[in-house]
Scaffold this active site. Sequence first.
Site, PDB file in Angstrom:
ATOM      1  N   CYS A 105       4.290   6.981  11.487  1.00  0.00           N
ATOM      2  CA  CYS A 105       3.210   7.801  10.937  1.00  0.00           C
ATOM      3  C   CYS A 105       2.559   8.688  11.995  1.00  0.00           C
ATOM      4  CB  CYS A 105       2.162   6.914  10.266  1.00  0.00           C
ATOM      5  SG  CYS A 105       1.640   5.500  11.267  1.00  0.00           S
TER       6      CYS A 105
ATOM      7  N   ARG B  35      15.492   4.204  12.721  1.00  0.00           N
ATOM      8  CA  ARG B  35      15.023   5.485  13.260  1.00  0.00           C
ATOM      9  C   ARG B  35      15.849   5.978  14.445  1.00  0.00           C
ATOM     10  NH1 ARG B  35       8.662   3.842  13.044  1.00  0.00           N
ATOM     11  NH2 ARG B  35       8.388   4.063  10.775  1.00  0.00           N
TER      12      ARG B  35
ATOM     13  N   ALA C  21       0.828  -1.217   0.000  1.00  0.00           N
ATOM     14  CA  ALA C  21       0.000   0.000   0.000  1.00  0.00           C
ATOM     15  C   ALA C  21       0.857   1.259   0.000  1.00  0.00           C
ATOM     16  CB  ALA C  21      -0.940  -0.007   1.205  1.00  0.00           C
TER      17      ALA C  21
ATOM     18  N   HIS D  89      -5.156   8.639  10.679  1.00  0.00           N
ATOM     19  CA  HIS D  89      -4.909   8.595  12.122  1.00  0.00           C
ATOM     20  C   HIS D  89      -5.377   9.902  12.761  1.00  0.00           C
ATOM     21  CE1 HIS D  89      -2.878   4.955  11.497  1.00  0.00           C
ATOM     22  NE2 HIS D  89      -1.623   5.309  11.726  1.00  0.00           N
TER      23      HIS D  89
END
Length: 349
Positions: A131, A102, A16, A244
């Site tokens: 996100c 990260r 996606a 979100h």
Amino acid sequence: MSKERLVVAVCGATGAVGREMLNTLEQREFPAAEVIPFASARSAGNKVPFMGGELTVRELTEESFRGVDIALFSAGGSTSEKFAPHAVQAGCVVVDNSSAWRMDERCPLVVPEVNAHALAAHNGIIANPNCSTIQMVVALKPLHDAARITRVVVSTYQAVSGTGQKAIDELEKQVRQMFNMQEPDVAVYPHRIAFNCLPQIDVFMDNDYTKEEMKMVLETVKIMEDPSVKVTATCVRVPVFYGHSESVNIETERKLSAKEARAILAQAPGVRVYDNPAQKMYPMPIDAAGEDDTFVGRIREDETIANGLNMWIVSDNIRKGAALNAVQIAEALAERDLLKVRDPQLFLR
């Protein structure tokens, strides 16, 4: 943006986020001479849409990055850990959407509206934040610059698309099953997600926070470059397909009125203030779906403390929360002439 035509790889192109990366590269007219989609061996040979036509997916291997200038990874942490170092060795700059890099001190963690300057120190891999972190810091940074945030309390309401296509399919299937008076199948999450809320995203850590919650805590501090900012999070999965939402409470050194905060956010890059309670105007996931901006509303003063604000932040987690942020990083690298690898062997040592 640089007029140089670049060779761009999208790793995880059949997922996606990978498909949205391709879509975003096309929509934003990224200066690519060639875009190459990569995926696992089982997806090799499949077609993905691009620029009105189709691209043939190639198998991702350690040798895939010869002649590639920049690679956008969205194929999971283990894939990034395995292949990103080989990309860097080939002289390719990596923008990775997984959590693998990260918190690695060698890798900047970047939201271009917030800390694009951090790109100048990259060593070949730039990490795309979580996100839920991305949308929050886009709204927090201008307020932090104005009044210095000391504490953040955030509760998230995260769409199932954050888990991937299998979770989207399961929510849809469970809704159909329940409407047909059938017992819903539960496979992706530990409990049914249809018509339910799950206060668990990812696994629980030793401190009883989930891994998702600790990502928000640690990533926010790294991106904001201020270890004195205290963050606590509760992350909840909700039966929404895309988008979100976050309820955020902040404390600041200097008092900010709600009016002042709205004015600051109205001028902030990547932010759209959507806030008029009298007209029942506030951000919802259906407003943010497919949009680049992060929406902020319900801005109001916290009447329980001297310097507090509440706000409601909504963003498309697949768009700004993943694909768009990665492409914006690639654009900034091209514009600043930063598509060079200083030490090709760094991540292989």
